[in-house]
Design a protein around this motif. Sequence first.
Motif, PDB file in Angstrom:
ATOM      1  N   THR A 116      18.926 -10.057  -5.259  1.00  0.00           N
ATOM      2  CA  THR A 116      17.779 -11.631  -6.185  1.00  0.00           C
ATOM      3  C   THR A 116      17.779 -12.323  -5.207  1.00  0.00           C
ATOM      4  OG1 THR A 116      20.324 -11.994  -6.515  1.00  0.00           O
ATOM      5  CG2 THR A 116      19.293 -10.863  -7.613  1.00  0.00           C
ATOM      6  N   GLY A 117      17.922 -12.090  -3.268  1.00  0.00           N
ATOM      7  CA  GLY A 117      17.905 -13.418  -2.845  1.00  0.00           C
ATOM      8  C   GLY A 117      15.991 -13.500  -2.523  1.00  0.00           C
ATOM      9  N   ALA A 118      15.634 -14.572  -2.179  1.00  0.00           N
ATOM     10  CA  ALA A 118      14.215 -14.943  -1.742  1.00  0.00           C
ATOM     11  C   ALA A 118      13.243 -13.724  -0.655  1.00  0.00           C
ATOM     12  CB  ALA A 118      13.766 -16.499  -1.597  1.00  0.00           C
ATOM     13  N   ALA A 119      14.075 -13.694  -0.537  1.00  0.00           N
ATOM     14  CA  ALA A 119      14.031 -12.237   0.684  1.00  0.00           C
ATOM     15  C   ALA A 119      13.276 -11.076   0.678  1.00  0.00           C
ATOM     16  CB  ALA A 119      15.462 -12.104   2.083  1.00  0.00           C
ATOM     17  N   ASN A 120      14.255 -10.510  -0.743  1.00  0.00           N
ATOM     18  CA  ASN A 120      13.234  -8.854  -1.458  1.00  0.00           C
ATOM     19  C   ASN A 120      12.468  -9.884  -2.318  1.00  0.00           C
ATOM     20  OD1 ASN A 120      15.548  -8.262  -0.144  1.00  0.00           O
ATOM     21  ND2 ASN A 120      17.247  -8.936  -1.383  1.00  0.00           N
ATOM     22  N   LYS A 121      11.532 -11.207  -2.558  1.00  0.00           N
ATOM     23  CA  LYS A 121      11.200 -10.985  -3.668  1.00  0.00           C
ATOM     24  C   LYS A 121       9.576 -10.610  -3.178  1.00  0.00           C
ATOM     25  CE  LYS A 121       8.132 -14.883  -5.495  1.00  0.00           C
ATOM     26  NZ  LYS A 121       7.640 -16.440  -5.307  1.00  0.00           N
ATOM     27  N   LEU A 122       8.794  -9.604  -4.541  1.00  0.00           N
ATOM     28  CA  LEU A 122       7.508  -8.829  -3.840  1.00  0.00           C
ATOM     29  C   LEU A 122       6.636 -10.518  -4.285  1.00  0.00           C
ATOM     30  CD1 LEU A 122       6.251  -6.444  -3.788  1.00  0.00           C
ATOM     31  CD2 LEU A 122       6.539  -6.116  -5.911  1.00  0.00           C
ATOM     32  N   ASP A 123       6.193 -10.221  -2.675  1.00  0.00           N
ATOM     33  CA  ASP A 123       4.652 -11.807  -3.618  1.00  0.00           C
ATOM     34  C   ASP A 123       3.559 -11.539  -3.296  1.00  0.00           C
ATOM     35  OD1 ASP A 123       4.890 -10.597  -0.807  1.00  0.00           O
ATOM     36  OD2 ASP A 123       5.382 -13.638   0.060  1.00  0.00           O
ATOM     37  N   ASP A 124       3.290  -9.597  -3.096  1.00  0.00           N
ATOM     38  CA  ASP A 124       2.019  -8.754  -2.847  1.00  0.00           C
ATOM     39  C   ASP A 124       1.678  -8.031  -3.311  1.00  0.00           C
ATOM     40  OD1 ASP A 124      -0.290  -8.013  -2.397  1.00  0.00           O
ATOM     41  OD2 ASP A 124      -0.157  -8.127   0.013  1.00  0.00           O
ATOM     42  N   TYR A 125       1.714  -7.815  -4.164  1.00  0.00           N
ATOM     43  CA  TYR A 125       1.192  -6.234  -5.474  1.00  0.00           C
ATOM     44  C   TYR A 125       0.093  -6.500  -6.454  1.00  0.00           C
ATOM     45  CZ  TYR A 125       2.739  -3.219  -9.173  1.00  0.00           C
ATOM     46  OH  TYR A 125       2.039  -1.613  -9.740  1.00  0.00           O
ATOM     47  N   GLU A 126      -1.098  -5.757  -5.594  1.00  0.00           N
ATOM     48  CA  GLU A 126      -1.836  -5.717  -6.892  1.00  0.00           C
ATOM     49  C   GLU A 126      -1.934  -4.241  -7.520  1.00  0.00           C
ATOM     50  OE1 GLU A 126      -6.912  -6.463  -5.402  1.00  0.00           O
ATOM     51  OE2 GLU A 126      -4.985  -6.676  -5.018  1.00  0.00           O
ATOM     52  N   GLU A 127      -2.807  -5.101  -8.902  1.00  0.00           N
ATOM     53  CA  GLU A 127      -3.838  -2.960  -9.367  1.00  0.00           C
ATOM     54  C   GLU A 127      -5.270  -3.646  -9.301  1.00  0.00           C
ATOM     55  OE1 GLU A 127      -1.149  -2.269 -12.694  1.00  0.00           O
ATOM     56  OE2 GLU A 127       0.704  -1.054 -11.581  1.00  0.00           O
ATOM     57  N   GLY A 128      -5.491  -2.228  -8.932  1.00  0.00           N
ATOM     58  CA  GLY A 128      -7.222  -2.599  -9.442  1.00  0.00           C
ATOM     59  C   GLY A 128      -8.101  -1.216  -9.554  1.00  0.00           C
ATOM     60  N   THR A 129      -9.020  -1.180  -9.664  1.00  0.00           N
ATOM     61  CA  THR A 129      -9.550  -0.460  -9.517  1.00  0.00           C
ATOM     62  C   THR A 129     -11.325  -0.678  -8.489  1.00  0.00           C
ATOM     63  OG1 THR A 129     -11.573  -1.679 -11.073  1.00  0.00           O
ATOM     64  CG2 THR A 129      -9.752   0.349 -12.243  1.00  0.00           C
ATOM     65  N   TRP A 130     -12.404   0.736  -8.351  1.00  0.00           N
ATOM     66  CA  TRP A 130     -13.197   0.018  -7.560  1.00  0.00           C
ATOM     67  C   TRP A 130     -14.239   1.031  -7.754  1.00  0.00           C
ATOM     68  CZ3 TRP A 130      -9.701   3.343  -5.464  1.00  0.00           C
ATOM     69  CH2 TRP A 130     -10.243   4.166  -4.297  1.00  0.00           C
ATOM     70  N   THR A 131     -15.499   0.932  -7.344  1.00  0.00           N
ATOM     71  CA  THR A 131     -16.464   1.934  -7.132  1.00  0.00           C
ATOM     72  C   THR A 131     -16.576   2.569  -5.785  1.00  0.00           C
ATOM     73  OG1 THR A 131     -17.737   0.536  -9.459  1.00  0.00           O
ATOM     74  CG2 THR A 131     -18.906   3.025  -8.024  1.00  0.00           C
ATOM     75  N   PRO A 132     -15.779   3.627  -5.410  1.00  0.00           N
ATOM     76  CA  PRO A 132     -16.514   4.060  -4.419  1.00  0.00           C
ATOM     77  C   PRO A 132     -17.922   4.705  -4.307  1.00  0.00           C
ATOM     78  CG  PRO A 132     -14.418   5.561  -5.708  1.00  0.00           C
ATOM     79  CD  PRO A 132     -15.369   5.013  -6.492  1.00  0.00           C
ATOM     80  N   ASN A 137       1.104  -3.978   2.862  1.00  0.00           N
ATOM     81  CA  ASN A 137       0.138  -4.143   3.345  1.00  0.00           C
ATOM     82  C   ASN A 137       0.356  -1.915   3.142  1.00  0.00           C
ATOM     83  OD1 ASN A 137       2.463  -2.606   4.690  1.00  0.00           O
ATOM     84  ND2 ASN A 137       1.540  -3.579   6.867  1.00  0.00           N
ATOM     85  N   LEU A 138       0.136  -1.938   1.492  1.00  0.00           N
ATOM     86  CA  LEU A 138       0.752   0.249   2.187  1.00  0.00           C
ATOM     87  C   LEU A 138      -0.104  -0.194   0.635  1.00  0.00           C
ATOM     88  CD1 LEU A 138       1.534   2.727   2.275  1.00  0.00           C
ATOM     89  CD2 LEU A 138       3.769   2.294   1.267  1.00  0.00           C
ATOM     90  N   VAL A 139      -0.889   1.203   0.324  1.00  0.00           N
ATOM     91  CA  VAL A 139      -2.190   1.214  -1.138  1.00  0.00           C
ATOM     92  C   VAL A 139      -1.780   2.605  -1.307  1.00  0.00           C
ATOM     93  CG1 VAL A 139      -4.962   1.547  -1.097  1.00  0.00           C
ATOM     94  CG2 VAL A 139      -4.056  -0.588   1.241  1.00  0.00           C
ATOM     95  N   PHE A 140      -1.585   2.972  -2.354  1.00  0.00           N
ATOM     96  CA  PHE A 140      -2.182   3.876  -2.539  1.00  0.00           C
ATOM     97  C   PHE A 140      -3.916   3.997  -4.297  1.00  0.00           C
ATOM     98  CE2 PHE A 140       2.187   2.629  -3.140  1.00  0.00           C
ATOM     99  CZ  PHE A 140       2.854   3.191  -1.969  1.00  0.00           C
TER     100      PHE A 140
END
Length: 125
Positions: free
Chosen positions: A2-18, A37-40
Amino acid sequence: GTGAANKLDDYEEGTWTPAENNITFTAAVGKYTKIGNLVFAVGYVEVPTQTNGNTFEISLPFASGDSSALYHRCSVTSTGLADTAGIIGPAGSDLIAVIHRTTEARILLSAASAKAFRFNITYRT
């Protein structure tokens, strides 16, 4: 935790046109999830009828940030063209080069003519 060190602060979902630098796809859709820095990324493209002899590449939503000289492989499947795969280059690359899985030779747009491709990749920015 529950600590601040475990906070997920960079999460993004989206679309793009290849996209492809040498042609306009008949259809192109892509979705991604970026966590830190990991992209799926997953996508679908249809190549129009082609005689273009350039290599077939598909754009990604973010450039690769891996500082190694290694290439990352990814899944690329096709209707009508067997044994395909993809690679993304080292740092700064934002393209999947479509290749033959066994020979690793790059596929030309003329060979991809009038075919559809699905792809998925996991990589670091």
